[in-house]
Each structure stands twice: as C-alpha cells, then as structure tokens.
Design a protein around this motif. Structure first.
Motif, PDB file in Angstrom:
ATOM      1  N   ALA B 117       0.833  -1.208   0.000  1.00 37.91           N
ATOM      2  CA  ALA B 117       0.000   0.000   0.000  1.00 37.91           C
ATOM      3  C   ALA B 117       0.867   1.257   0.000  1.00 37.91           C
ATOM      4  O   ALA B 117       0.601   2.212  -0.731  1.00 37.91           O
ATOM      5  CB  ALA B 117      -0.927  -0.005   1.213  1.00 37.91           C
ATOM      6  N   ILE B 120       2.741   1.524  -3.646  1.00 38.88           N
ATOM      7  CA  ILE B 120       2.013   1.611  -4.908  1.00 38.88           C
ATOM      8  C   ILE B 120       1.050   2.797  -4.969  1.00 38.88           C
ATOM      9  O   ILE B 120       0.894   3.424  -6.004  1.00 38.88           O
ATOM     10  CB  ILE B 120       1.234   0.291  -5.161  1.00 38.88           C
ATOM     11  N   TYR B 121       0.397   3.095  -3.864  1.00 37.84           N
ATOM     12  CA  TYR B 121      -0.622   4.147  -3.908  1.00 37.84           C
ATOM     13  C   TYR B 121      -0.055   5.491  -3.496  1.00 37.84           C
ATOM     14  O   TYR B 121       0.834   5.571  -2.655  1.00 37.84           O
ATOM     15  CB  TYR B 121      -1.778   3.803  -2.952  1.00 37.84           C
ATOM     16  N   ARG B 122      -0.574   6.535  -4.125  1.00 38.12           N
ATOM     17  CA  ARG B 122      -0.301   7.881  -3.606  1.00 38.12           C
ATOM     18  C   ARG B 122      -1.574   8.291  -2.862  1.00 38.12           C
ATOM     19  O   ARG B 122      -2.641   8.257  -3.439  1.00 38.12           O
ATOM     20  CB  ARG B 122      -0.067   8.902  -4.705  1.00 38.12           C
ATOM     21  N   VAL B 186       7.233  -4.516  -8.195  1.00 41.91           N
ATOM     22  CA  VAL B 186       5.896  -4.465  -8.791  1.00 41.91           C
ATOM     23  C   VAL B 186       5.795  -3.231  -9.689  1.00 41.91           C
ATOM     24  O   VAL B 186       5.714  -2.117  -9.191  1.00 41.91           O
ATOM     25  CB  VAL B 186       4.806  -4.410  -7.693  1.00 41.91           C
ATOM     26  N   PRO B 187       5.829  -3.430 -11.025  1.00 46.91           N
ATOM     27  CA  PRO B 187       5.751  -2.269 -11.917  1.00 46.91           C
ATOM     28  C   PRO B 187       4.363  -1.630 -11.866  1.00 46.91           C
ATOM     29  O   PRO B 187       3.347  -2.338 -11.838  1.00 46.91           O
ATOM     30  CB  PRO B 187       6.012  -2.866 -13.304  1.00 46.91           C
ATOM     31  N   GLY B 188       4.339  -0.308 -11.885  1.00 49.97           N
ATOM     32  CA  GLY B 188       3.065   0.399 -11.854  1.00 49.97           C
ATOM     33  C   GLY B 188       2.183   0.058 -13.053  1.00 49.97           C
ATOM     34  O   GLY B 188       0.961  -0.033 -12.939  1.00 49.97           O
ATOM     35  N   ASP B 189       2.836  -0.208 -14.192  1.00 51.86           N
ATOM     36  CA  ASP B 189       2.079  -0.530 -15.406  1.00 51.86           C
ATOM     37  C   ASP B 189       1.249  -1.792 -15.229  1.00 51.86           C
ATOM     38  O   ASP B 189       0.151  -1.909 -15.765  1.00 51.86           O
ATOM     39  CB  ASP B 189       3.048  -0.749 -16.588  1.00 51.86           C
ATOM     40  N   GLU B 192      -1.737  -1.041 -13.196  1.00 50.81           N
ATOM     41  CA  GLU B 192      -2.618  -0.286 -14.087  1.00 50.81           C
ATOM     42  C   GLU B 192      -3.378  -1.235 -15.021  1.00 50.81           C
ATOM     43  O   GLU B 192      -4.594  -1.125 -15.189  1.00 50.81           O
ATOM     44  CB  GLU B 192      -1.705   0.597 -14.923  1.00 50.81           C
ATOM     45  N   ARG B 195      -6.114  -3.033 -13.449  1.00 52.44           N
ATOM     46  CA  ARG B 195      -7.299  -2.168 -13.262  1.00 52.44           C
ATOM     47  C   ARG B 195      -8.104  -2.077 -14.554  1.00 52.44           C
ATOM     48  O   ARG B 195      -9.329  -2.111 -14.543  1.00 52.44           O
ATOM     49  CB  ARG B 195      -6.867  -0.775 -12.819  1.00 52.44           C
ATOM     50  N   MET B 196      -7.383  -1.928 -15.676  1.00 57.55           N
ATOM     51  CA  MET B 196      -8.048  -1.850 -16.981  1.00 57.55           C
ATOM     52  C   MET B 196      -8.911  -3.083 -17.213  1.00 57.55           C
ATOM     53  O   MET B 196      -9.992  -3.008 -17.786  1.00 57.55           O
ATOM     54  CB  MET B 196      -7.011  -1.775 -18.109  1.00 57.55           C
ATOM     55  N   GLU B 201      -8.927  -4.038  -6.421  1.00 53.59           N
ATOM     56  CA  GLU B 201      -7.606  -3.751  -5.841  1.00 53.59           C
ATOM     57  C   GLU B 201      -7.081  -4.947  -5.057  1.00 53.59           C
ATOM     58  O   GLU B 201      -5.895  -5.246  -5.073  1.00 53.59           O
ATOM     59  CB  GLU B 201      -7.690  -2.514  -4.937  1.00 53.59           C
ATOM     60  N   TRP B 202      -7.984  -5.611  -4.343  1.00 52.54           N
ATOM     61  CA  TRP B 202      -7.590  -6.771  -3.534  1.00 52.54           C
ATOM     62  C   TRP B 202      -7.084  -7.898  -4.424  1.00 52.54           C
ATOM     63  O   TRP B 202      -6.090  -8.542  -4.141  1.00 52.54           O
ATOM     64  CB  TRP B 202      -8.784  -7.228  -2.692  1.00 52.54           C
ATOM     65  N   PHE B 205      -3.723  -7.150  -5.802  1.00 53.81           N
ATOM     66  CA  PHE B 205      -2.699  -7.394  -4.777  1.00 53.81           C
ATOM     67  C   PHE B 205      -2.410  -8.887  -4.633  1.00 53.81           C
ATOM     68  O   PHE B 205      -1.265  -9.318  -4.704  1.00 53.81           O
ATOM     69  CB  PHE B 205      -3.131  -6.788  -3.436  1.00 53.81           C
TER      70      PHE B 205
END
Lengths: 307, 301
Positions: B117, B120-122, B186-189, B192, B195-196, B201-202, B205
């Motif tokens: 958490a 990865i998250y802002r 863990v790459p942000g892409d 992402e 999510r697409m 989110e769970w 993860f």
C-alpha cells in the motif's frame, strides 16, 4: 521507475483498507503502551491510613517527581555511564571489523570468500542469550582455553568477569554477534559500485589500499551511516547479554544497564511509576541521540555535495 | 592530475604490488585478505566449535579436561536433558518454533500488505503513516514491554502465548523492507493493466503483486523468524509459567539454577548446542534465498 505515471482511479479507499491491520496493531501495541507509560510516569501511589482495605491505595498525580527522582538516581546514571563506555568499545570495533572484512571480501582473487562470509555471518543466527552463555563459559577460568594458554606460557591471567575485564568480555559478545550482519550490509553496497569506477583508478596505478581508502569507503558512506545508527540503538538497549552473564559472576549487578534497572524497578521492586519514568527517559535519550546523529550525518553529506 | 603522475611513475617503480603489472603470485591469491577473513571465520566459529565439544563432556570432565578435548558423556547428557522435568526442554523448543513460525508468518503478511500500500498508492498521509511506523524501530523494547505487560495483564492475557505473539506481529523493519521491495518488484504498469481489466484492488494485490513480491517476502519472513526466535526481553517480562517459555528463556532459567547446582551446567551446554543446531541448519539452507539485493536496496534508499 514508473511512479510518475501511476494514477489512482476509483481506488481512494484501497490503501487505507490495506493499512488497517498495521494501524490497529500500531495503536494497540505501540501507541497505547507509550501513552500508558507516559501517563504512569506522571503518577504515583498514595496510601491512605494504614494502606488496608480497598480504596486505601490510589493513583495520584505526581508531576515530574518520578523524572526528578530518576535523573538524580545514581544507579541509573552509573548504568548510563557503563553503557556509554561499553558502546564506545563495541561500535567502533564492530564496525571497523565489519568494514575490513567487507573490503577483504570485495578484493580481487581472495580465496574461501563464500565460506568465510558465511562463517562470519553465522553468529547473527545465534540468540543473544545463547551467545552470552557460550562466551560466559569460555570466560570461566576452569573451562576457558585462553586461561589454559596463558597459564602454559606463564603469563598473568586477567579476570574476564570482573572490573575492566567485564567490559571487554561483554563487548566481545556484542562484536561477535553483530560484525557479520554489518559486514553483509557494507559488502552488499560495495558490490553495487560499478567496476568501471575502479578500472580507471587501477589504470592510473592506484594500489588496492588507495582504492579502498579513496574510492570504496567514501562510496559506501551511506551504508556505514546506517550501520552506525542501528549499532548505537542496539548498544543503548543492551539487556539480554549482561542479564545472561549475571549467574556466572557477582560483578554484574541487577542495575548494570539502564534497561536492567528499569526492569528491576518494575518487576523486582514493583514500582511501575519509577520504572515508566526511567523507560521514558531512555526512549527520549535514544531518540535525541539518533536524530542528532542523523542530522549531523545529513549536514555532512550536504557539505560534501556542495563542494 | 596527480593520477597522471602516478601512472607515469608506476612502471618506473617496477612491480607495484596489486597493480595489473604486479607479480603473478600476488595476483593469483590475495594473501592478506584471505588470511584476515580466515581469522575472522575462526573467531566466529570458535564458540560454536566449543559447544559442540563441551556437550560431550561429563560434569567432572567439563572443569578438569582441556577445553577442546572431547569427553565421554554425550549420551548421558542427552538423556539427562531429555529427562529433566519430563522433557520440558522439548516444550521450550516447540514454543520457540510456534512463536517464531506463526509470529513471522503473521508479521510477513502484515508487512506485505502495508508495504504494498505504501509503495504503490499515492494518498494523503502516506509519508506521515510511514514515518510514524518507522519511529517504532527506535523505541527501546522496554519502554513498550512494561506497559504492554500491564495492558496484557488488564486484558487477562499476560502469561499467555498471545502475550508473546501479538506484540511482535507489526514489525516496522518488515514494513520498511516490504515497501522497498514492492516499489522495486511491482511495476506500476502491471497494476494499471490489472485495473483496466476490471480486477479489484484486492485481487490485483493477491493475484498479481503478491507473487512478484515473494522473494522479498521470504527475506522479511527470515528476518522476523530470527528476530522472534532470538527474542528474550518480551517473554522474560510476559511469562511466568515455564511451560510457555521459548528456548532462550528456558536456557536462561536453567543457567540461573546452575549457579547453585553446577550439575545443571552440562544440561545448559547440551541444551545450548541443541538450540543452536536447528538454527544453523535453517541458516545454511536459507542463506541461498537470502536476498542481498534487498538489503542493499534498504541501504541505498
């Protein structure tokens, strides 16, 4: 890194939900105890009448009385001085050895590197109590090989469990247990330095010693700062090693280190209010020392960068 | 500039030790580093070698024969230890395995989800949460342990397995390592992309990020396992019933009694050996999984 491109869509709640277990645990086992310790340190027990019957003993506000008592308590001050003396031996010796071993491991053509690295790191896996126990026996004149060697050579035999020898004995246990871990941290950051950095110096005819002193050590300065920082914290909190040696010698008192004194106040004497004040003082001293050190390290790094 | 001078001077001075032109023998084996490291290894192995030998000595041999001369009493020592208080020694070992195994597992789980958490998250308060957690590293255990004990006593949990297990589940250092590892592994892409595809989110993860974090989490687990196994202060304060003691506390009480009954010394030594063996074995097996990159990542950031 792609952090800049990371965006959050409809996920605002997710990080908070993910951090919930840590937050609850922090509140229950860190924040609440710290708050309670501070509260206790500002109170004392007042006994009414003969102290018999329920309600005869009550907790009343004591202000800074417990702190004043603790700060003028010679046992706590003596303990603090002992631990400072002990730390003045442990930290430089341990980190010096760790740096030397890391540089040796990192040097060219060294033999047996994997074996020696593992052997030196091994004490990290051994509990402090067991380490103190093993060394404690090795310090006993009837068991120790050191006394045997000294006796055979006809040399005087110092008492390792008393007086100044005790500092050496305790420091040795900490150095033995901690050198390997610090060595690995420093060695890993040495490995991260690109080879090209030395190749230039080597072409210029720099000796391995010059390379170590002028290039390697400055480049691993951040990890030295980190290991120094953790070593200081660990040293100030020394507890299990002197406690373990206590049954083997009469010269380790129940108040040898400040933590031991706090423990004795709380559980030996049942005075949790004084103990809480002592614990808060140790915590504040640790925080002040650590942050003071980190600030000093940071400002030095800024100066170096500015040059 | 000075380096230029050195470069010119070096060939003139002949074979400067350690340079590329140095004598071939010095280049093949670096004698000084090898010997220094060997000395270090001997120093570190000495007490381990001693306990291995001392455990074979009978009570009288311990104080009368040369330190590194094997004795004749190993089998007796072993059966004495086994018989001591109906084998309470093995219960201590079992307790340590429980505290360290379960404690490290829970701790790794909390570190993983918190570190993920934070990496990865802002979100608002992210750095504040992180800094407050990190302050936990600096807290001397005793300032926590005494009020923890009093609170546990109020909750009727003092002297229970929980009192030793629960305070160790949140490890600031574990969260710190997990955060660094998640940021690197863990790459942000990928998050992402998950999510697409409409994953929650769970699910992202547990199904995507967690497998990528496994090597780092092994390290977190091992650090925690060793830390809990070696812990002394917390059980020392929390526990009074010796059937719940971990091995560190058990050996300590045995040594304390040995001060009055030296016959127990051989038990202490044999017990110390047996307590060290599984840890060394574990250490040898796992050190290949020990992620050094992770450690250096922790240093570099």
């Amino acid at each position: 890194m792609t952090t800049a491109r990371r965006r959050s869509y409809g996920v605002k709640g997710a990080p908070y939900a993910f951090l919930l277990p840590a937050t609850i645990l922090f509140a229950l086992f860190f924040a609440l105890p710290i708050g309670y310790a501070v509260w206790l340190s500002l109170h004392k027990v007042q006994v009414k009448g003969l102290g018999l019957g329920s309600g005869a003993r009550s907790e009343v506000w004591a202000g800074f009385e417990n702190y004043a008592d603790a700060l003028t308590d010679s046992e706590l001050l003596d303990g603090a001085l002992r631990v400072l003396g002990y730390g003045a031996i442990v930290v430089p010796v341990m980190l010096g050895l760790a740096l030397v071993f890391a540089l040796m491991l990192d040097s060219d053509k060294v033999r047996l590197a994997p074996f020696t690295r593992l052997a030196i790191f091994l004490p990290y896996a051994i509990p402090g109590v067991v380490a103190a126990l093993l060394w404690g026996f090795l310090y006993l004149p009837d068991v120790s090989p050191f006394y045997f060697v000294l006796e055979t050579l006809g040399l005087p035999q110092p008492d390792l469990l008393d007086g100044g020898g005790l500092y050496a004995a305790l420091s040795n246990i900490a150095v033995w247990g901690g050198t390997g871990f610090n060595m690995i941290v420093i060695y890993t950051s040495l490995q991260a330095i690109p080879v090209e950095v030395y190749e230039a110096a080597e072409l210029d005819g720099a000796t391995p010693l010059q390379i170590a002193l002028r290039i390697k050590i400055p480049m691993v300065a951040p990890s030295l700062v980190l290991t120094f920082f953790f070593s200081i914290i660990a040293t100030l909190q020394v507890f299990s090693e002197p406690t373990t040696l206590k049954p083997l010698t009469n010269s380790v008192s129940t108040t040898w280190s400040p933590l031991m004194k706090v423990h004795r106040d709380a559980f030996g004497e049942g005075d949790i209010y004084s103990a809480a004040a002592g614990a808060v003082i140790i915590a504040v001293a640790t925080l002040v020392l650590s942050f003071g050190f980190l600030r000093a390290a940071n400002s030095r790094q800024k100066q170096e960068a500015a040059r | 500039m000075s380096s230029l001078a050195v470069r010119k001077a070096a060939p003139a001075a002949g074979a400067t030790p350690g340079t590329a032109q140095g004598p071939p023998l010095r280049r093949r084996i670096a004698l000084v580093p090898t010997l220094t490291l060997l000395l270090g290894a001997i120093y570190c192995l000495l007490p381990v070698a001693w306990v291995l030998i001392a455990a074979t000595k009978s009570g009288s041999e311990l104080f009368s024969t040369f330190t590194f001369l094997p004795g004749t009493g190993f089998a007796d020592n072993l059966s004495d230890l086994n018989a001591y208080r109906d084998g309470i020694y093995w219960q201590w070992m079992g307790n340590s395995a429980l505290y360290a195994g379960l404690g490290a597992l829970l701790s790794t789980a909390v570190s993983a989800i918190s570190g993920y958490a934070l990496a990865i998250y802002r979100f608002r308060g992210r750095e504040a949460v992180f800094n407050v957690l990190m302050a936990g590293v600096l807290m001397p255990p005793v300032i926590l342990a005494i009020p923890q004990y009093l609170l546990m006593a109020k909750a009727d949990l003092a002297d229970s397995h929980w009192s030793v297990l629960l305070p160790l589940v949140l490890s600031p250092y574990g969260v710190y390592l997990a955060r660094i590892y998640a940021a690197a592994a863990v790459p942000g892409d990928v998050v992402e992309a998950g999510r697409m595809d409409g994953a929650s989110e769970w699910r992202i993860f547990t199904r995507i990020a967690l497998p990528m974090m496994v090597p780092g989490l092994v390290t977190v687990f091992l650090f925690q396992f060793v830390a809990v196994w070696n812990n002394f202060l917390l059980p020392y304060i929390m526990l009074s019933d010796d059937e719940k003691f971990p091995i560190t506390l058990g050996l300590f009480t045995l040594l304390e009694q040995g001060a009055n009954t030296p016959a127990l010394y051989t038990l202490v030594i044999t017990g110390a050996l047996l307590a060290v063996v599984p840890l060394i074995a574990l250490f040898l097996v796992i050190q290949r999984f020990w992620s050094l990159d992770l450690l250096s990542g922790a240093v570099k950031s």
